[in-house]
Design a protein around this motif. Structure first.
Motif, mmCIF file in Angstrom:
data_model
loop_
_atom_site.group_PDB
_atom_site.id
_atom_site.type_symbol
_atom_site.label_atom_id
_atom_site.label_comp_id
_atom_site.label_asym_id
_atom_site.label_seq_id
_atom_site.Cartn_x
_atom_site.Cartn_y
_atom_site.Cartn_z
ATOM 1 N N PRO A 198 0.814 -1.221 0.000
ATOM 2 C CA PRO A 198 0.000 0.000 0.000
ATOM 3 C C PRO A 198 0.847 1.269 0.000
ATOM 4 O O PRO A 198 1.818 1.386 0.745
ATOM 5 N N VAL A 199 0.457 2.191 -0.868
ATOM 6 C CA VAL A 199 1.080 3.505 -0.951
ATOM 7 C C VAL A 199 -0.023 4.540 -0.754
ATOM 8 O O VAL A 199 -0.989 4.570 -1.521
ATOM 9 N N VAL A 200 0.114 5.366 0.265
ATOM 10 C CA VAL A 200 -0.882 6.396 0.551
ATOM 11 C C VAL A 200 -0.394 7.726 -0.014
ATOM 12 O O VAL A 200 0.731 8.150 0.264
ATOM 13 N N VAL A 201 -1.219 8.367 -0.808
ATOM 14 C CA VAL A 201 -0.948 9.720 -1.283
ATOM 15 C C VAL A 201 -1.887 10.635 -0.513
ATOM 16 O O VAL A 201 -3.096 10.635 -0.744
ATOM 17 N N GLY A 202 -1.340 11.368 0.448
ATOM 18 C CA GLY A 202 -2.176 12.191 1.304
ATOM 19 C C GLY A 202 -1.358 12.857 2.391
ATOM 20 O O GLY A 202 -0.125 12.812 2.385
ATOM 21 N N ASP A 203 -2.053 13.435 3.360
ATOM 22 C CA ASP A 203 -1.383 14.188 4.413
ATOM 23 C C ASP A 203 -1.198 13.330 5.656
ATOM 24 O O ASP A 203 -1.380 12.101 5.634
ATOM 25 N N CYS A 244 3.027 -5.679 6.924
ATOM 26 C CA CYS A 244 2.709 -4.677 5.907
ATOM 27 C C CYS A 244 3.672 -3.504 6.001
ATOM 28 O O CYS A 244 3.757 -2.848 7.045
ATOM 29 N N ALA A 245 4.396 -3.254 4.918
ATOM 30 C CA ALA A 245 5.274 -2.090 4.852
ATOM 31 C C ALA A 245 4.534 -0.962 4.129
ATOM 32 O O ALA A 245 4.178 -1.102 2.961
ATOM 33 N N LEU A 246 4.305 0.127 4.808
ATOM 34 C CA LEU A 246 3.582 1.259 4.232
ATOM 35 C C LEU A 246 4.533 2.175 3.477
ATOM 36 O O LEU A 246 5.726 2.256 3.785
ATOM 37 N N SER A 247 3.966 2.888 2.503
ATOM 38 C CA SER A 247 4.693 3.951 1.822
ATOM 39 C C SER A 247 3.789 5.173 1.771
ATOM 40 O O SER A 247 2.558 5.054 1.772
ATOM 41 N N LEU A 248 4.411 6.345 1.723
ATOM 42 C CA LEU A 248 3.646 7.591 1.748
ATOM 43 C C LEU A 248 4.236 8.597 0.777
ATOM 44 O O LEU A 248 5.457 8.782 0.724
ATOM 45 N N VAL A 249 3.349 9.240 0.014
ATOM 46 C CA VAL A 249 3.702 10.437 -0.742
ATOM 47 C C VAL A 249 2.918 11.574 -0.105
ATOM 48 O O VAL A 249 1.693 11.642 -0.260
ATOM 49 N N PRO A 250 3.587 12.454 0.667
ATOM 50 C CA PRO A 250 2.848 13.488 1.399
ATOM 51 C C PRO A 250 2.334 14.586 0.476
ATOM 52 O O PRO A 250 3.109 15.241 -0.218
#
Length: 286
Positions: free
Chosen positions: A70-75, A95-101
């Motif tokens: 899962p890759v979250v694009v958000g704040d 689960c390894a998370l990823s984030l694009v802030p």
């Protein structure tokens, strides 16, 4: 909820992404969202992009991710919501998370080491490595990724005039004069100043109800512990803060509110937080 599947050559399962784009991010900065989606889709064969319309669809998309990363694009709020959902379903460990802030509130993401900017953050998702981090979990299953503060800290809201601009100095002066003619305000509401709280760390009292405190903060400490600091209310000379490292923190007393990351909760009479060591993983630049 709209879903967009991008095709490509075969890829290892761990490289297949579920890109969940928070609706707040789409409204706040559509251009950064587009850039992040393009970089991620180009760099990961078979990346699947989901555009949930609200929290419920966001949760469903995450639950149906299968073996995709899962890759979250958000704040910051989107990141905390994701960690909380995975924690409540007991799926954080694998689960390894990823984030694009993307959005206005991304200070937590920066403090965790996520790069600023859509391109740099998306590249880190593709080329980075998982880092395991401690998680602070309360007795209602709420989570804290960064800092916990009592009372909630934050700057006062800016005063604005009727046409939406910041209040002009002469108008502020006029309002100040009018306030001097108005009846005195009632006493401040409980929790707006020093209060009496019982703070216990690993079952040992750090500060008791006999002493008023200005603030309590809990931040990540050495692995497996949190750093707890209590600032007593000063009488005359400034009182020195009291601090300790602990695995569990319990705060009790009068009804109080607290800020956990970007969210203010309460009022509550008592709450216990426990450190879960290396409980969640975040992909960061290698």
């Amino acid at each position: 909820m709209a879903e967009v599947a991008t095709s490509g050559t075969s890829s290892a399962t761990s490289d297949q992404l579920l890109v969940v784009i928070d609706p707040v991010a789409r409204r706040a900065d559509g251009e950064s969202v587009r850039i992040a989606k393009d970089v991620l889709s180009a760099g990961s064969a078979g990346a699947k992009v989901c555009l949930p319309d609200g929290p419920e669809e966001f949760a469903r998309a995450l639950a149906r991710r299968g073996s995709r990363r899962p890759v979250v694009v958000g704040d910051d709020r989107a990141l905390v919501r994701t960690v909380e959902l995975l924690h409540r379903h007991r799926e954080l460990a694998g689960c390894a998370l990823s984030l694009v802030p993307v959005g206005g509130a991304v200070s937590l993401a920066r403090s965790l080491g996520v790069p600023s900017g859509a391109v740099a953050a998306a590249r880190a998702v593709l080329d980075g490595a998982e880092r395991r981090m401690d998680l602070l979990v309360d007795d209602s299953d709420g989570v804290v990724l960064g800092a916990l503060r009592i009372p909630p800290l934050g700057g006062p809201p800016r005063v604005r005039d009727t046409d939406g601009g910041v209040t002009r100095p002469w108008l502020q002066t006029c309002r100040s004069f009018v306030r001097t003619l108005a009846p005195a305000r009632p006493p401040a509401a409980p929790g707006s100043g020093p209060t009496r709280l019982l703070v216990e760390v690993d079952g040992v009292t750090l500060v008791g109800l006999h002493q008023s405190v200005e603030a309590v903060s809990v931040v990540p400490g050495v692995a497996g512990t949190a750093r707890v600091e209590v600032r007593p209310a000063s009488v005359g000379a400034e009182a020195s803060p009291l601090s300790a490292d602990a695995r569990t923190v319990t705060v009790s007393g009068a009804h109080f509110r607290y800020r956990a990351d970007a969210t203010v909760s309460g009022p509550v009479r008592t709450r216990t937080w426990e450190v879960h060591e290396a409980a969640w993983g975040l992909t960061l630049p290698a």
